[in-house]
Design a protein around this motif. Structure first.
Motif: not given
Length: 285
Positions: A165-170
């Motif tokens: 996942e990307t940080k801010g959508a984890e």
């Protein structure tokens, strides 16, 4: 190796599960389908309903790019913009579905959908030897659930999965840390296709049945990996897919003993060469 679901009709793996759901309902007489989407699920639904001569209504959040709106319309879908994040668009879709008497199609939380996604592993089992690890991106968890279902079907129950996942959508990483699915306060990542505030219960339950390693990468790493993928393979994928690519390139988990790694290039439509270069340049500044 890469499993190139970016080459699927409608541009992503989503057509596997959504196609399976729509085909079953059309066979039972349904002709109107509604879903919420950051883009890719909606495009899969629009493609399937056009092919099967049914109607599609798609609810998208405000973050969905105009190019995706145009693609949805090109398949004959009706598009409504509702809310700042996917979860708000989903509520509007469910409300509209109840009023219209249409079939609601979940973008990630449906056992029939997972069954469709599991065909990805059916193909892998035919194409390759047993892998040492599988790497994929996680948004709401539909791909994760389908892939794990397929892996257990084929006896790969001890092959580790890297959930990127990307940080801010984890949301998956947050669930793992909390010991249960929890809602994020908001979506701040530019990989908006991963933007579910809360991962599905079933995706989290798989953590008790299978070795899954959570990997959170930065938007910058996802963008850079997308550019590398484009330069080396001449294929464009969006940052949501770039999360899985970056997990291999920048991840902090040990893959040095893995010789046969499957990376699922899940695809994505909200991307262009210009956009990737702009994102990478902006975030490297």
């Amino acid at each position: 190796m890469f499993k190139m679901d970016c080459h699927q009709p409608a541009g992503s793996f989503k057509i596997r599960g959504i196609g399976h759901v729509v085909a079953q309902h059309v066979a039972a007489g349904a002709d109107h389908f509604i879903c919420s989407s950051g883009g890719n699920a909606g495009l899969a639904l629009a493609y399937c309903t056009a092919a099967l001569k049914a109607r599609a209504t798609i609810f998208v959040p405000e973050t969905t790019k105009p190019s995706v709106h145009q693609l949805l319309a090109s398949y004959g879908a009706t598009v409504h913009v509702a809310g700042k994040v996917w979860d708000e668009a989903d509520k509007a879709a469910r409300d509209h579905c109840a009023a219209e008497g249409a079939v609601y199609v979940s973008p990630f939380n449906d056992p029939v959908l997972w069954q469709g996604h599991s065909t990805l592993v059916d193909e892998l089992a035919f194409q390759i030897e047993r892998p040492d690890a599988v790497v994929l991106s996680v948004g709401g968890g539909g791909l994760l659930c389908g892939v794990l279902q397929g892996m257990h079907k084929h006896g790969w129950s001890d092959v580790p999965v890297i959930a990127a996942e990307t940080k801010g959508a984890e949301s998956f990483a947050a669930a793992v840390a909390a010991g249960r699915p929890v809602a994020l306060g908001g979506i701040t990542s530019k990989a908006t296709s991963l933007g579910a505030l809360k991962v599905s219960d079933e995706a989290f339950r798989w953590t008790t049945r299978h070795p899954i390693h959570s990997a959170v990468v930065t938007d910058q790493d996802a963008f850079t990996s997308c550019l590398t993928f484009a330069n080396e393979l001449r294929v464009l994928v969006e940052p949501a897919c770039g999360a899985a690519l970056a997990a291999v390139q920048h991840g902090n988990f040990p893959l040095d003993k893995c010789n046969n790694i499957v990376v699922i290039a899940c695809g994505g439509n909200a991307v262009s060469a210009g956009a990737l270069c702009e994102w990478a340049t902006h975030h490297s500044a």
